[in-house]
Design an enzyme around this catalytic site. Structure first.
Site, short mmCIF file in Angstrom:
data_model
loop_
_atom_site.label_atom_id
_atom_site.label_comp_id
_atom_site.label_asym_id
_atom_site.label_seq_id
_atom_site.Cartn_x
_atom_site.Cartn_y
_atom_site.Cartn_z
CB SER A 171 -0.88 0.01 1.27
OG SER A 171 -1.52 1.25 1.46
CE1 TYR A 186 -4.12 -1.68 5.41
CE2 TYR A 186 -3.22 0.49 4.94
CZ TYR A 186 -3.83 -0.67 4.51
OH TYR A 186 -4.14 -0.83 3.18
#
Length: 269
Positions: free
Chosen positions: A141, A154
């Site tokens: 990501s 995350y």
């Protein structure tokens, strides 16, 4: 679209294959000639995608962080198609909260759903990948390169995936195995929709306005579609990217090209 069939005769295992980027990757890889093994914890969305793709798709439900489940997935691929050439390590999840707000359980869940899934999947598939001279795409990501607010788990997990990618590339390149990481920015998926809905509620706007807000300062000024990410995955898996391993590719509508401290100088669009 006229596909090139770059992946004809190859077999890909896709984790998180029932929705979003995983489902889009499955459609693209099949269009390019591959067969796909769709993996995920929820059988229903996997079966819905498989129904679109016919005999080129096999459902193998299970937890990509569980070695026994992944062994069953890999075995199912080999039993059905006699080989496994490609892996898309796409399974992931949230890791919301600042470090101070993140419990031990929250932290473990963020690591398990994002990092352990990729590690276990690739580790289990390695004998087949080495035999075939295979290729892996690890879906990280933009959070693997930069930190957003209050997503400590995350961000840490997605950074770790880049380290895993480089380690795999370093250790198995001489066996003919290529491993590259892909870092999408905002992609219009169910998970992103949920986050947009939270932002929309905070700002008193609708979902589309929330997407416009989070992409306002990117050069392209829009979210990316899953099918656009799928085209990059297909390229990274194919021989067209034969010189690439250990690479970190961004697909973020240009977000990572922006110098944040200079945004104030930009004219209003």
């Amino acid at each position: 679209m006229d596909m090139t069939k770059r992946l004809a005769g190859q077999v890909a295992l896709i984790t998180g294959g029932g929705t979003g980027i995983g489902a889009a990757a499955a459609r693209r890889l099949v269009a390019e000639g591959a067969a796909v093994v769709l993996c995920g914890r929820r059988r229903e969305p996997l079966e819905a995608v498989a129904a679109e793709l016919g005999d080129a798709a096999l459902v193998a439900a299970g937890d990509a962080a569980n070695t026994a489940d992944v062994e069953r997935m890999v075995n199912a691929a080999v039993e059905r198609y006699d080989r496994l050439d490609l892996v898309v390590a796409n399974a992931g999840g949230h890791g919301l909260g600042t470090a101070g707000d993140t419990t031990d359980d929250d932290w473990q869940l963020a690591m398990q759903t994002n990092v352990t899934t990729a590690f276990v999947t690739v580790r289990t598939a390695l004998p087949q990948l080495r035999a075939q001279g295979g290729s892996v795409v690890v879906v990280s990501s933009l959070a693997g390169l930069f930190a957003g607010p209050a997503v400590a788990g995350y961000v840490t997990a997605k950074h770790a995936l880049i380290g895993l990618t480089k380690s795999l590339a370093r250790d198995y390149g001489r066996d003919g195995v290529r491993v590259n990481a892909l870092c999408p920015g905002w992609v219009r998926t169910d998970m992103a929709d949920e986050q947009m809905d939270v932002l929309a509620a905070q700002r008193g706007i609708d979902r589309e306005a929330a997407y416009r807000l989070v992409t306002r300062d990117t050069p392209l000024g829009r979210p990316v579609e899953p099918a656009e990410i799928a085209t990059i995955i297909a390229f990274l898996l194919s021989a067209d990217s034969a010189a690439m391993t250990g690479s970190v590719v961004t697909a973020d509508a240009g977000a990572s090209a922006v110098d944040l401290p200079t945004i104030a100088f930009a004219p209003n669009d």
